[in-house]
Scaffold this active site. Sequence first.
Site, PDB file in Angstrom:
ATOM      1  N   ARG A 119      18.974 114.284  21.039  1.00  0.00           N
ATOM      2  CA  ARG A 119      19.086 113.277  20.226  1.00  0.00           C
ATOM      3  C   ARG A 119      19.740 112.097  20.838  1.00  0.00           C
ATOM      4  NH1 ARG A 119      22.119 112.264  14.824  1.00  0.00           N
ATOM      5  NH2 ARG A 119      20.933 110.615  13.794  1.00  0.00           N
ATOM      6  N   LYS A 184      26.825 125.091  15.748  1.00  0.00           N
ATOM      7  CA  LYS A 184      25.561 124.852  16.018  1.00  0.00           C
ATOM      8  C   LYS A 184      24.580 125.685  16.673  1.00  0.00           C
ATOM      9  CE  LYS A 184      22.710 120.965  18.323  1.00  0.00           C
ATOM     10  NZ  LYS A 184      22.942 119.778  18.850  1.00  0.00           N
ATOM     11  N   ARG A 314      29.487 114.762  10.248  1.00  0.00           N
ATOM     12  CA  ARG A 314      30.449 115.712  10.547  1.00  0.00           C
ATOM     13  C   ARG A 314      31.131 116.246   9.341  1.00  0.00           C
ATOM     14  NH1 ARG A 314      28.264 114.805  14.588  1.00  0.00           N
ATOM     15  NH2 ARG A 314      29.052 114.337  16.846  1.00  0.00           N
TER      16      ARG A 314
END
Length: 317
Positions: A119, A184, A314
Site C-alpha cells: 500500500r 500481520k 493501529r
Amino acid sequence: MRINQNLLKLIEILADGQFHSGEELATYFDITRAGINKYIKVLREWGLVLSSIQGKGYCLASKLDLLNEVKIKQYYQSDNRIEILPIIDSTNQYLLDRIDSLKSGDCCVAEFQTQARGRRGRQWFAPFGSNLYFSMYWRLEQGIAAAMGLSLVVGIVVADILRELSGQDIKVKWPNDLYLQDKKLAGILVESASKTGDCAHVIIGIGVNLMMTQPDTNIVNQKWINLGEVDRNLLVAKIAQILKVKLLEFEQKGLAPFIKDWSRLDNFANRPVKLLIGNDIIRGIAKGINEQGALLLEQEGKIKAYIGGEISLRSDE
C-alpha cells in the site's frame, strides 16, 4: 536469461530438502565449483535459506512446495488464465501491463518478486518460494466508485480460505490486511488502471506469509507471522475460484452481504484503536464497518465513519 534458467533448475534440484554436492551440481550445469558458489549466493539474495557442509554439499532449510500449473488445474478447472511466473518484478504490474488481453478472473502467481510493493508504494518483502504472491484482474462495469469496499471483500475471502486450510484463527484488519495473533499475516493491494470508458479495471494483489525466514528488517518493520506449511497450489486454486464467485456477488449486491462476515473476522472489533491521518492521531473504539466500507469509530458515545486512502489503523491497547 540463461543464468536465471540455471538458477531455477538449481532450485528444483534443491527443493527436495536433501544435500547435493558442489561437484554433482557443477557437473550437471557444466560449470566450475566457483560458479556453483556464485549461484548459491544469488539464491540466498533471493531469500532462500541454505546450509552448506563440507563433504556433503548444499541443502535448503526445508523442502519447497513449488508452484505447478498441472496441480493447480487439478484443483480448479476454469477457462480463466492462471499464469505461473517464476521471477517477475511485480505480479500486479504484470497484469496492469496486459489489461487489454485479460478477462475478469484472469490471474498470475509468482515464486519471486524483485519489485514487490504494498500500500502507498511501500516495498514488500518477497523471498523466493516462501510465500504467496497472487494477482487477479477484474473489470467493474459500474465504474471506479463500485470498487469502494472491494479490498474488504477480498480480505474476508482470503481469511476464510486460510482458516479452512490451516485451522488457525485468522482475522481481518481494516482496510487491507490479515492478522494472526495480532501480527500481520497478509496484505491486499487493489490498484486501478487508467482506461477510457465508464468501467473500471482493477488489479487485486494478495501477499501471504507462509514460510518466510530472516526478512529484511529495513522492509518488514512491524510484527509479522507465518501461516505455516500449506499446499500452495491448492491455495492458489481456492483463491482464484472463490474470489471470482464473491466478486460477482459484490458487483451485484455491494458490500452489505459481507458486513456480518467482516464482524465475525474483525481483529479489532470493540478494541481501542488509533487512526493515523497525516500528522493527526484519532483514538476510539473500533465498531466495524458500514455499507460504504468506512471504518466505524466510537468516540465519547458517538459513532463516526472514517474512509480514505491515507488512513492507517493501529492498536491503542
